[in-house]
Each structure stands twice: as C-alpha cells, then as structure tokens.
Design an enzyme around this catalytic site. Structure first.
Site, PDB file in Angstrom:
ATOM      1  N   ASP A 182       0.845  -1.209   0.000  1.00 49.33           N
ATOM      2  CA  ASP A 182       0.000   0.000   0.000  1.00 49.33           C
ATOM      3  C   ASP A 182       0.878   1.255   0.000  1.00 49.33           C
ATOM      4  O   ASP A 182       0.569   2.244  -0.670  1.00 49.33           O
ATOM      5  CB  ASP A 182      -0.926  -0.009   1.224  1.00 49.33           C
ATOM      6  CG  ASP A 182      -1.799  -1.251   1.257  1.00 49.33           C
ATOM      7  OD1 ASP A 182      -2.322  -1.613   0.192  1.00 49.33           O
ATOM      8  OD2 ASP A 182      -1.936  -1.857   2.327  1.00 49.33           O
ATOM      9  N   HIS A 209      -5.534  -3.617   5.474  1.00 56.84           N
ATOM     10  CA  HIS A 209      -5.157  -3.914   4.092  1.00 56.84           C
ATOM     11  C   HIS A 209      -6.345  -4.501   3.325  1.00 56.84           C
ATOM     12  O   HIS A 209      -6.352  -5.675   2.959  1.00 56.84           O
ATOM     13  CB  HIS A 209      -3.955  -4.871   4.052  1.00 56.84           C
ATOM     14  CG  HIS A 209      -3.566  -5.244   2.648  1.00 56.84           C
ATOM     15  ND1 HIS A 209      -3.009  -4.341   1.760  1.00 56.84           N
ATOM     16  CD2 HIS A 209      -3.701  -6.398   1.962  1.00 56.84           C
ATOM     17  CE1 HIS A 209      -2.812  -4.928   0.597  1.00 56.84           C
ATOM     18  NE2 HIS A 209      -3.227  -6.187   0.687  1.00 56.84           N
TER      19      HIS A 209
HETATM   20  N1  LIG Z   1      -0.401  -8.412   1.800  1.00 54.38           N
HETATM   21  C1  LIG Z   1      -0.437  -8.024   0.544  1.00 54.38           C
HETATM   22  O1  LIG Z   1      -0.253  -6.841   0.248  1.00 54.38           O
HETATM   23  C2  LIG Z   1      -0.673  -9.019  -0.555  1.00 54.38           C
HETATM   24  C3  LIG Z   1      -0.370  -8.676  -1.887  1.00 54.38           C
HETATM   25  C4  LIG Z   1      -0.564  -9.613  -2.881  1.00 54.38           C
HETATM   26  C5  LIG Z   1      -1.070 -10.876  -2.566  1.00 54.38           C
HETATM   27  N2  LIG Z   1      -1.350 -11.181  -1.270  1.00 54.38           N
HETATM   28  C6  LIG Z   1      -1.847 -12.514  -0.897  1.00 54.38           C
HETATM   29  O2  LIG Z   1      -0.769 -13.437  -0.916  1.00 54.38           O
HETATM   30  C7  LIG Z   1      -1.284 -14.767  -1.088  1.00 54.38           C
HETATM   31  C8  LIG Z   1      -0.481 -15.519  -2.141  1.00 54.38           C
HETATM   32  O3  LIG Z   1      -0.648 -14.926  -3.410  1.00 54.38           O
HETATM   33  P1  LIG Z   1       0.066 -15.556  -4.701  1.00 54.38           P
HETATM   34  O4  LIG Z   1      -0.290 -14.702  -5.848  1.00 54.38           O
HETATM   35  O5  LIG Z   1       1.500 -15.841  -4.412  1.00 54.38           O
HETATM   36  O6  LIG Z   1      -0.725 -16.953  -4.818  1.00 54.38           O
HETATM   37  P2  LIG Z   1      -0.248 -18.285  -5.563  1.00 54.38           P
HETATM   38  O7  LIG Z   1      -1.426 -19.181  -5.654  1.00 54.38           O
HETATM   39  O8  LIG Z   1       0.479 -17.961  -6.806  1.00 54.38           O
HETATM   40  O9  LIG Z   1       0.820 -18.912  -4.545  1.00 54.38           O
HETATM   41  C9  LIG Z   1       0.459 -19.367  -3.287  1.00 54.38           C
HETATM   42  C10 LIG Z   1       1.379 -20.493  -2.908  1.00 54.38           C
HETATM   43  O10 LIG Z   1       1.001 -20.933  -1.598  1.00 54.38           O
HETATM   44  C11 LIG Z   1       1.200 -22.329  -1.582  1.00 54.38           C
HETATM   45  N3  LIG Z   1       0.488 -22.953  -0.476  1.00 54.38           N
HETATM   46  C12 LIG Z   1      -0.816 -23.248  -0.367  1.00 54.38           C
HETATM   47  N4  LIG Z   1      -1.047 -23.845   0.814  1.00 54.38           N
HETATM   48  C13 LIG Z   1       0.132 -23.911   1.465  1.00 54.38           C
HETATM   49  C14 LIG Z   1       0.554 -24.421   2.706  1.00 54.38           C
HETATM   50  N5  LIG Z   1      -0.291 -24.993   3.558  1.00 54.38           N
HETATM   51  N6  LIG Z   1       1.855 -24.310   3.033  1.00 54.38           N
HETATM   52  C15 LIG Z   1       2.723 -23.707   2.190  1.00 54.38           C
HETATM   53  N7  LIG Z   1       2.404 -23.219   0.988  1.00 54.38           N
HETATM   54  C16 LIG Z   1       1.122 -23.326   0.637  1.00 54.38           C
HETATM   55  C17 LIG Z   1       0.723 -22.801  -2.946  1.00 54.38           C
HETATM   56  O11 LIG Z   1       1.218 -24.095  -3.239  1.00 54.38           O
HETATM   57  C18 LIG Z   1       1.282 -21.722  -3.834  1.00 54.38           C
HETATM   58  O12 LIG Z   1       2.567 -22.048  -4.310  1.00 54.38           O
HETATM   59  C19 LIG Z   1      -2.771 -14.572  -1.439  1.00 54.38           C
HETATM   60  O13 LIG Z   1      -3.548 -14.810  -0.294  1.00 54.38           O
HETATM   61  C20 LIG Z   1      -2.853 -13.119  -1.847  1.00 54.38           C
HETATM   62  O14 LIG Z   1      -4.145 -12.584  -1.654  1.00 54.38           O
HETATM   63  C21 LIG Z   1      -1.163 -10.281  -0.272  1.00 54.38           C
HETATM   64  O1  LIG Z   2      -5.600  -7.312  -4.078  1.00 55.10           O
HETATM   65  C1  LIG Z   2      -5.294  -8.441  -3.718  1.00 55.10           C
HETATM   66  O2  LIG Z   2      -6.106  -9.361  -3.621  1.00 55.10           O
HETATM   67  C2  LIG Z   2      -3.847  -8.759  -3.414  1.00 55.10           C
HETATM   68  C3  LIG Z   2      -3.202  -7.769  -2.515  1.00 55.10           C
HETATM   69  O3  LIG Z   2      -3.859  -7.651  -1.285  1.00 55.10           O
HETATM   70  C4  LIG Z   2      -2.966  -6.436  -3.150  1.00 55.10           C
HETATM   71  O4  LIG Z   2      -3.193  -5.417  -2.502  1.00 55.10           O
HETATM   72  O5  LIG Z   2      -2.499  -6.412  -4.301  1.00 55.10           O
END
Ligand SMILES: NC(=O)c1ccc[n+]([C@@H]2O[C@H](COP(=O)([O-])OP(=O)(O)OC[C@H]3O[C@@H](n4cnc5c(N)ncnc54)[C@H](O)[C@@H]3O)[C@@H](O)[C@H]2O)c1
Ligand SMILES: O=C(O)C[C@H](O)C(=O)O
Length: 347
Positions: A182, A209
C-alpha cells in the site's frame, strides 16, 4: 554489468533512514547469520520474493517451503552467487526442518483473488492455511519475526496472534501484517500526480489492508506538493485503496499482484533484518497489535529493532478528509479482526 545490476537491486532494498555508516558495516558478509524462511515459496509471490531475498546480503540461510514445487525453485535460486545458502523443503513432514532456527518467516501461502472477489472471500481457504503454518511456527521457531502476506491480512494477523497465544508463544512485537505494498503504491501514484521524483517520496498508509481500511495519509506525504487539489487527493486515495483490484482485473483471472508484492515483501523483510541487527531508525508501516485506536490491531508507522516492534508511532495530525476516512474504516476493520479471532478459537 551483472555486478552493477545486483548492486542497484541491493541498494534499492536499503532503508533510506539507516545511517550510511551502519549500512556499510552491514552490507558485507560480516553481518550476523540470519535465517529467512518463505512459506509458499513456489507461488506467484513466493518465487520472485525468493529471488529478492537471495539478493539480500543480510540473509545467510534461505529456506524455501511449499506444498509443491520448492525443489525446483530452490535449485534455481541457489545458483545465484550471493551470500545465502538455499534449501528447498516440500510437504508437511518437512515444515519443521524448514522453520527451525528462523529469524524471519515470511508467509505468502494461500490463494489469491480473481476478478469480482474481495479479499475476505479468500478467508475460508486461507484462514486454515495460516492457522496450520502458525501452529508450526509456534512449535519450531517461536521467536521468529512473522511477516504475514496471506490475505485477508486484516483477519490472518489476528488468527496468527490467537494461535500463538494458545501455544503460549505470542509476542506482539514479533507479528506483522505486511502492508508495504500500500505504501509502495501510494508513493508511486503520488509522485506521478505531484510530478516529483518517486525515489524521494514518502507516504504513510494506516488502517488495514482491504478497500477503505487502507488509508493513505497524503497530508503527511513528503515532499509536500502544493499543486494537488482536494479532488486529486480523493482520486489518489481511491486509487491506492483499489490498487490490488486494479491488478486483479488487469490479470483477468490469473491472480493478483505478485511482482510488486514480492518487491514490497522484500523491503519489509529487509527492514526487519536491519532492526534485528541493531540498525537505528528503521521505520516502516505495518499492521500490528496496537493501542493507537480503539481496535486491537492497526497499521501505522512502526520503529523496528532487535526485538521486532520497538515503538508504534502515532497517527500524527490528519486532514479532515483523512479523519473521515479513519472513522469510516473502523467498523469494517473491527469486524475483520473479530472474524479472525473467532475462527482461531472455534476450530
Ligand atoms: N499483503 C499483501 O499486500 C498481498 C499482496 C498480494 C497478494 N497477497 C496474498 O498473498 C497470497 C499468495 O498470493 P500468490 O499470488 O502468491 O498466490 P499463488 O497461488 O500464486 O501462490 C500461493 C502459494 O502458496 C502455496 N500454499 C498453499 N497452501 C500452502 C501451505 N499450507 N503451506 C505452504 N504453501 C502453501 C501454494 O502451493 C502456492 O505455491 C494470497 O492470499 C494473496 O491474496 C497479499
Ligand atoms: O488485491 C489483492 O487481492 C492482493 C493484494 O492484497 C494487493 O493489494 O495487491
């Protein structure tokens, strides 16, 4: 050329507020040994985050864990000629080994959004994943700093806190919801509108967030731009709040932000490592246990140190528009926090 590129990436990871002297003394291999673990390392965020943490000279051991795919990611990243040793772990039976001795655990494990979904729509799947991983953290590395990326952060951080409380390991100074993306967005969008060089821009982002719980404080942005109208501040605020959705829609079903999130996650983990290493004045925004509002968790600027959170900085003075935003976000954030706490205690 390769060395120049590496230096440039490494230097962008350095916190601007750290003293030059300490930066020099910690930029070499004389920095303390630090183990960083990434849970969900084979995912969309996990892979580029693994790369960025491999480039960080403060890391001596990089442990990459996922339910599948980590041997390949670890083999690939391990060939990069930087300080850390990389080991990939796959499957539940290897989670303990992955976590043992960790200083910082970063959690991007879980499912991402598709168009039309809110972050809260991820709760049913991600809450259970986070709960399981935090149970293992309590057992194998109870003193690690935990950087929670998995959504919905407004609920997954409270879930983690309850899991740690039940295990008797909770230390509120060591649990962080990663809201750095953010801040990264607010800086980028503000610099573009104000027509100032982005490298010198700072914008605190407080609250939580998700949607309106993300509250950028452009009245406190530096450098302060006098050329922005009230309408432009409203538009900048909305764009920052909807930044995640902008990416989800552009990816059209192929997930959410991964590359910018990996960058943001690497910045925040680097700040945690600097704090652990005793670098002074390391300040980042994060969603932490807090008493600066009536809610038990709130994102604001925090000073990082040898024990994690050293100090939670107050909100500072807010514009009338930001005061309204703060009032508006409290009920939604409260209910997301309560949802996480309830889940952790009933299942
Ligand atoms: N905080 C933030 O600002 C922010 C920003 C972007 C994404 N996110 C979040 O991050 C998360 C991941 O996003 P992504 O795009 O990498 O998803 P993705 O599906 O590409 O990757 C997620 C990974 O987690 C793994 N996984 C699932 N269960 C698991 C477990 N029990 N133990 C270990 N690994 C496990 C999967 O195998 C996969 O490789 C989502 O929840 C997304 O919303 C948060
Ligand atoms: O928007 C989402 O779901 C992923 C993450 O929280 C973001 O801010 O990009």
């Amino acid at each position: 050329m390769r060395t120049a590129m590496l230096r440039s990436i490494q230097s962008s990871l350095k916190n601007t507020s750290s003293s030059t002297l300490l930066r020099r003394s910690y930029s070499s291999e004389s920095a303390p040994e630090r183990k960083v673990v990434i849970l969900g390392a084979a995912g969309g965020i996990g892979q580029p985050l693994s790369l960025l943490m491999k480039l960080n000279p403060l890391v001596s051991s990089l442990s990459l864990y996922d339910i599948a795919g980590t041997p390949g990611v670890a083999a690939d990243v391990s060939h990069i000629n930087t300080r850390s040793e990389v080991v990939g772990y796959m499957g539940d039976e290897n989670l303990g080994k992955a976590l043992e001795g960790a200083d910082v655990v970063i959690i991007p494990a879980g499912v991402p959004r598709k168009p039309g979904m809110t972050r809260d729509d991820l709760f049913n799947i991600n809450a259970g994943i986070v709960k399981g991983l935090c149970t293992a953290i309590a057992k194998y590395c109870p003193h690690a700093l935990v950087n929670m990326i998995s959504n919905p952060v407004n609920s997954t951080v409270p879930i983690a806190s309850e899991v740690f409380k039940k295990a008797g390991t909770y230390d509120e100074k060591r649990l962080f919801g990663v809201t750095t993306l953010d801040v990264v967005r607010a800086k980028t969008f503000y610099a573009g509108k104000a027509k100032v060089p982005v490298s010198g821009v700072n914008v605190p982002v407080v609250g939580g967030h998700a949607g309106i719980t993300i509250l950028p404080l452009f009245s406190q942005a530096t450098p302060q731009a006098n050329n922005l109208s009230d309408e432009e501040i409203v538009a900048l605020t909305k764009r920052t709040q909807d930044g995640g959705t902008e990416v989800v829609e552009a990816k059209a079903g192929k997930g959410s932000a991964t590359l910018s999130m990996a960058y943001a996650g690497a910045i925040f983990a680097d700040a945690c490592l600097k704090g652990l290493n005793g670098v002074p004045d390391v300040v980042e925004c994060s969603f932490v246990q807090s008493n600066i509002t009536e809610l038990p968790f709130f994102a604001s600027k925090v000073r990082l140190g040898k024990n994690g959170v050293e100090e939670i900085l107050g909100l500072g003075s807010l514009s009338d528009y930001e005061k309204q935003g703060l009032e508006a976000l409290l009920p939604e954030l409260k209910s997301s926090i309560e949802k996480g706490i309830k889940f952790a205690n009933q299942s």
